[in-house]
Design a protein around this motif. Structure first.
Motif, PDB file in Angstrom:
ATOM      1  N   TRP A  68      20.812   4.809 -61.091  1.00 56.73           N
ATOM      2  CA  TRP A  68      21.825   4.050 -60.353  1.00 56.73           C
ATOM      3  C   TRP A  68      21.183   2.769 -59.800  1.00 56.73           C
ATOM      4  O   TRP A  68      21.750   1.684 -59.899  1.00 56.73           O
ATOM      5  CB  TRP A  68      22.405   4.895 -59.217  1.00 56.73           C
ATOM      6  N   GLY A  69      19.988   2.925 -59.238  1.00 59.13           N
ATOM      7  CA  GLY A  69      19.274   1.756 -58.731  1.00 59.13           C
ATOM      8  C   GLY A  69      18.975   0.749 -59.823  1.00 59.13           C
ATOM      9  O   GLY A  69      19.111  -0.468 -59.624  1.00 59.13           O
ATOM     10  N   TRP A  70      18.556   1.249 -60.977  1.00 64.41           N
ATOM     11  CA  TRP A  70      18.311   0.343 -62.090  1.00 64.41           C
ATOM     12  C   TRP A  70      19.599  -0.326 -62.538  1.00 64.41           C
ATOM     13  O   TRP A  70      19.615  -1.483 -62.913  1.00 64.41           O
ATOM     14  CB  TRP A  70      17.667   1.079 -63.259  1.00 64.41           C
ATOM     15  N   GLY A  71      20.696   0.434 -62.519  1.00 58.57           N
ATOM     16  CA  GLY A  71      21.988  -0.127 -62.910  1.00 58.57           C
ATOM     17  C   GLY A  71      22.418  -1.255 -61.994  1.00 58.57           C
ATOM     18  O   GLY A  71      23.017  -2.235 -62.430  1.00 58.57           O
ATOM     19  N   ALA A  72      22.087  -1.127 -60.714  1.00 61.89           N
ATOM     20  CA  ALA A  72      22.439  -2.173 -59.766  1.00 61.89           C
ATOM     21  C   ALA A  72      21.666  -3.456 -60.049  1.00 61.89           C
ATOM     22  O   ALA A  72      22.081  -4.538 -59.644  1.00 61.89           O
ATOM     23  CB  ALA A  72      22.160  -1.694 -58.338  1.00 61.89           C
ATOM     24  N   GLN A  73      20.541  -3.338 -60.751  1.00 62.62           N
ATOM     25  CA  GLN A  73      19.735  -4.508 -61.099  1.00 62.62           C
ATOM     26  C   GLN A  73      20.003  -4.999 -62.516  1.00 62.62           C
ATOM     27  O   GLN A  73      19.558  -6.073 -62.887  1.00 62.62           O
ATOM     28  CB  GLN A  73      18.249  -4.159 -61.002  1.00 62.62           C
ATOM     29  N   ALA A  76      24.872  -7.808 -66.494  1.00 62.11           N
ATOM     30  CA  ALA A  76      26.280  -7.436 -66.485  1.00 62.11           C
ATOM     31  C   ALA A  76      26.677  -6.595 -67.693  1.00 62.11           C
ATOM     32  O   ALA A  76      27.557  -5.756 -67.598  1.00 62.11           O
ATOM     33  CB  ALA A  76      27.147  -8.695 -66.421  1.00 62.11           C
ATOM     34  N   ASP A  77      26.021  -6.792 -68.819  1.00 61.32           N
ATOM     35  CA  ASP A  77      26.378  -6.045 -70.015  1.00 61.32           C
ATOM     36  C   ASP A  77      25.889  -4.601 -69.967  1.00 61.32           C
ATOM     37  O   ASP A  77      26.369  -3.773 -70.725  1.00 61.32           O
ATOM     38  CB  ASP A  77      25.834  -6.744 -71.260  1.00 61.32           C
ATOM     39  N   ARG A  78      24.949  -4.263 -69.095  1.00 62.40           N
ATOM     40  CA  ARG A  78      24.397  -2.905 -69.049  1.00 62.40           C
ATOM     41  C   ARG A  78      24.775  -2.128 -67.798  1.00 62.40           C
ATOM     42  O   ARG A  78      24.447  -0.961 -67.682  1.00 62.40           O
ATOM     43  CB  ARG A  78      22.877  -2.948 -69.156  1.00 62.40           C
ATOM     44  N   VAL A  79      25.428  -2.754 -66.842  1.00 60.82           N
ATOM     45  CA  VAL A  79      25.724  -2.093 -65.571  1.00 60.82           C
ATOM     46  C   VAL A  79      26.559  -0.844 -65.792  1.00 60.82           C
ATOM     47  O   VAL A  79      26.219   0.231 -65.287  1.00 60.82           O
ATOM     48  CB  VAL A  79      26.421  -3.063 -64.590  1.00 60.82           C
ATOM     49  N   ALA A  80      27.649  -0.938 -66.523  1.00 61.12           N
ATOM     50  CA  ALA A  80      28.542   0.201 -66.700  1.00 61.12           C
ATOM     51  C   ALA A  80      27.836   1.369 -67.382  1.00 61.12           C
ATOM     52  O   ALA A  80      27.983   2.527 -66.965  1.00 61.12           O
ATOM     53  CB  ALA A  80      29.782  -0.203 -67.494  1.00 61.12           C
ATOM     54  N   ALA A  81      27.050   1.072 -68.409  1.00 60.28           N
ATOM     55  CA  ALA A  81      26.345   2.147 -69.110  1.00 60.28           C
ATOM     56  C   ALA A  81      25.336   2.825 -68.196  1.00 60.28           C
ATOM     57  O   ALA A  81      25.266   4.054 -68.126  1.00 60.28           O
ATOM     58  CB  ALA A  81      25.643   1.593 -70.353  1.00 60.28           C
ATOM     59  N   ARG A  82      24.544   2.059 -67.483  1.00 62.82           N
ATOM     60  CA  ARG A  82      23.519   2.628 -66.605  1.00 62.82           C
ATOM     61  C   ARG A  82      24.163   3.443 -65.486  1.00 62.82           C
ATOM     62  O   ARG A  82      23.734   4.553 -65.189  1.00 62.82           O
ATOM     63  CB  ARG A  82      22.653   1.513 -66.027  1.00 62.82           C
ATOM     64  N   LEU A  83      25.192   2.898 -64.851  1.00 62.68           N
ATOM     65  CA  LEU A  83      25.857   3.629 -63.771  1.00 62.68           C
ATOM     66  C   LEU A  83      26.554   4.871 -64.308  1.00 62.68           C
ATOM     67  O   LEU A  83      26.550   5.919 -63.651  1.00 62.68           O
ATOM     68  CB  LEU A  83      26.838   2.722 -63.035  1.00 62.68           C
ATOM     69  N   PRO A 129      16.768   1.096 -71.543  1.00 67.59           N
ATOM     70  CA  PRO A 129      15.510   0.932 -70.813  1.00 67.59           C
ATOM     71  C   PRO A 129      15.733   0.263 -69.467  1.00 67.59           C
ATOM     72  O   PRO A 129      16.620  -0.558 -69.314  1.00 67.59           O
ATOM     73  CB  PRO A 129      14.668   0.054 -71.737  1.00 67.59           C
ATOM     74  N   GLY A 130      14.927   0.642 -68.514  1.00 65.46           N
ATOM     75  CA  GLY A 130      15.025   0.066 -67.178  1.00 65.46           C
ATOM     76  C   GLY A 130      13.733  -0.607 -66.799  1.00 65.46           C
ATOM     77  O   GLY A 130      12.769  -0.613 -67.559  1.00 65.46           O
ATOM     78  N   PRO A 131      13.713  -1.141 -65.624  1.00 63.40           N
ATOM     79  CA  PRO A 131      12.499  -1.809 -65.150  1.00 63.40           C
ATOM     80  C   PRO A 131      11.480  -0.755 -64.689  1.00 63.40           C
ATOM     81  O   PRO A 131      11.288  -0.530 -63.512  1.00 63.40           O
ATOM     82  CB  PRO A 131      13.013  -2.648 -63.974  1.00 63.40           C
TER      83      PRO A 131
END
Length: 161
Positions: A68-73, A76-83, A129-131
Motif C-alpha cells: 500500500w505504501g509503495w502504491g502511494a508512491q 499514476a499508471d501503477r497505483v490501482a494495481a499496487r493498491l 516491482p516497488g522501490p
C-alpha cells in the motif's frame, strides 16, 4: 531463472542492523507461540493459540501495508494495481483468524502459512516491482519461512483440529 535469482539478484547486499533486529525480532512472538503451544495445555494453550493467530494475522496484514505504501508512491499508471494487490493479505488474514478462532487453531495456522507463502510467491513473481532495497527480498524470504515454520510447529502441538 529460479525464484531466488529473480527475487534476490544481489545476495550480498548488506542487511541494515535495524532491519535485522526488527525483522528477526519479529519472529520471537512466533517462536514463543509455537513453544507455548507445546508446553501449555487447556485454557493456556487456547489463549496462546488465539494470540498467535492474531499476531500472524497482523503480520500478514503488515505485508500488504508495505505494498500500500509503495502504491502511494507509484506512478499514476501503477497505483490501482499496487493498491489492489495490497489489500489481499489483510483479507486473507481476517479469514484465517476467523477460521482459526471458530474451528480450531490448526485451521487458522494452516491458512496463515498458506497466506504467507502465497503472498511471498505473488510478491516475487506477479506484483509490480516497488522501490525495494536490495536486501529486502532475502530478509522477506527468511522471515516468511521462519514464521511459517513456527506456525506449523504450533499446529502440530494443537489439541483441536
Amino acid at each position: 531463472m529460479a525464484l531466488d535469482d529473480r527475487d534476490d539478484p544481489d545476495r550480498t547486499a548488506p542487511l541494515p542492523a535495524a532491519a535485522a533486529w526488527l525483522g528477526y525480532g519479529g519472529l520471537l512472538p512466533f517462536a514463543a507461540g509455537a513453544a507455548g503451544a507445546w508446553l501449555a495445555s487447556g485454557f493456556a494453550q487456547a489463549a496462546i493459540g488465539a494470540a498467535l493467530l492474531c499476531y500472524g494475522g497482523a503480520i500478514l496484514s503488515f505485508l500488504g501495508g508495505i505494498h500500500w505504501g509503495w502504491g502511494a508512491q507509484a506512478g499514476a499508471d501503477r497505483v490501482a494495481a499496487r493498491l489492489g494487490w495490497s489489500v489481499l493479505p489483510s483479507l486473507w488474514a481476517a479469514a484465517a483468524m476467523t477460521a482459526g478462532l471458530l474451528t480450531g487453531p490448526r485451521v487458522g495456522y494452516g491458512a496463515l502459512v498458506a497466506g504467507l507463502l502465497l503472498w511471498r510467491l505473488l510478491e516475487a513473481a506477479v506484483c509490480p516491482p516497488g522501490p525495494v532495497a536490495p536486501w529486502y527480498p532475502r530478509l522477506r524470504r527468511h522471515l516468511t519461512f521462519g514464521a511459517s515454520a513456527c506456525l506449523v510447529l504450533a499446529a502440530l502441538a494443537s489439541q483441536s483440529a
